[in-house]
Scaffold this active site. Structure first.
Site, PDB file in Angstrom:
ATOM      1  CB  CYS A   6      -0.880   0.044   1.234  1.00  0.00           C
ATOM      2  SG  CYS A   6      -2.215  -1.157   1.256  1.00  0.00           S
TER       3      CYS A   6
ATOM      4  CB  CYS B 273      -1.892   1.049   6.113  1.00  0.00           C
ATOM      5  SG  CYS B 273      -1.197   0.451   4.557  1.00  0.00           S
TER       6      CYS B 273
ATOM      7  CB  CYS C 216      -6.020  -1.285   4.315  1.00  0.00           C
ATOM      8  SG  CYS C 216      -4.274  -1.713   4.533  1.00  0.00           S
TER       9      CYS C 216
ATOM     10  CD  GLU D 154      -2.283   4.041   2.975  1.00  0.00           C
ATOM     11  OE1 GLU D 154      -1.797   3.357   2.048  1.00  0.00           O
ATOM     12  OE2 GLU D 154      -3.499   4.124   3.171  1.00  0.00           O
TER      13      GLU D 154
HETATM   14  N1  THU Z   1      -4.381   0.433  -1.118  1.00  0.00           N
HETATM   15  C1  THU Z   1      -3.487   1.329  -0.599  1.00  0.00           C
HETATM   16  O1  THU Z   1      -2.509   1.693  -1.243  1.00  0.00           O
HETATM   17  N2  THU Z   1      -3.707   1.798   0.662  1.00  0.00           N
HETATM   18  C2  THU Z   1      -4.746   1.414   1.453  1.00  0.00           C
HETATM   19  O2  THU Z   1      -4.784   1.790   2.613  1.00  0.00           O
HETATM   20  C3  THU Z   1      -5.816   0.599   0.894  1.00  0.00           C
HETATM   21  C4  THU Z   1      -5.538  -0.051  -0.411  1.00  0.00           C
HETATM   22  C5  THU Z   1      -4.142  -0.092  -2.466  1.00  0.00           C
HETATM   23  C6  THU Z   1      -3.758  -1.547  -2.526  1.00  0.00           C
HETATM   24  C7  THU Z   1      -4.146  -1.906  -3.940  1.00  0.00           C
HETATM   25  O3  THU Z   1      -3.078  -1.584  -4.815  1.00  0.00           O
HETATM   26  C8  THU Z   1      -5.317  -0.985  -4.254  1.00  0.00           C
HETATM   27  O4  THU Z   1      -5.299   0.023  -3.261  1.00  0.00           O
HETATM   28  C9  THU Z   1      -6.657  -1.681  -4.251  1.00  0.00           C
HETATM   29  O5  THU Z   1      -6.856  -2.384  -3.093  1.00  0.00           O
END
Ligand code: THU
Length: 137
Positions: free
Chosen positions: A53, A98, A95, A55
């Site tokens: 992710c 994170c 999420c 973050e």
């Molecule tokens: N994703 C993030 O980068 N940060 C989050 O806190 C939630 C999800 C990304 C992971 C994936 O590449 C995309 O969002 C879809 O889930």
């Protein structure tokens, strides 16, 4: 405090997202206690599970350079529009993984700024987004 610069950096980072599977771009900008900004984008993987992710990209960049004290993070994200650029209309909360990784290094009053391209911002503390969090300390 004004988090506009942090939000702007997070928006810029959505252009760096590697998202061939979800086409969902996320950008993050993490402010450390010395005023330096660490940026991150999401980086997907064909195994899906190895995706990182935005973050965590930002926080791992900082920690791997010896920085462990943080003030705030701005997060933006959204799906790709017809022209391939991200539509950043909705807020994109972090999420659970994170939130847990942030709680390893950040205090309860660490600020999490959710933003969109309409210029709206929503401010939370880490304690608000991860109450009763697990810790060995
Ligand atoms: N994703 C993030 O980068 N940060 C989050 O806190 C939630 C999800 C990304 C992971 C994936 O590449 C995309 O969002 C879809 O889930």
């Amino acid at each position: 405090m004004n988090y506009d610069e942090l939000v702007q950096k997070a928006i810029e980072m959505t252009k760096m997202s590697y998202v061939p599977y979800s086409h969902f771009h996320v950008g993050a900008a993490l402010l450390d206690k010395n005023g330096k900004i660490w940026t991150g984008c999401n980086i997907e993987n064909a195994t899906y599970g190895a995706t990182n992710c935005a973050e965590r990209t930002a926080i791992f960049k900082a920690v791997s350079e010896g920085v462990r004290d943080f003030e705030a993070i701005a997060i933006v994200g959204g799906p790709e529009g017809a022209d391939g650029s991200p539509v950043l209309e909705e807020f994109c909360p972090p999420c659970g993984i994170c939130r847990q990784v942030l709680s390893e290094f950040c205090s309860k009053d660490f600020k999490i700024i959710l933003a969109n391209k309409k210029g709206e911002q929503k401010l939370f503390t880490l304690a608000e987004l991860l109450p009763e969090s697990f810790s060995l300390k």
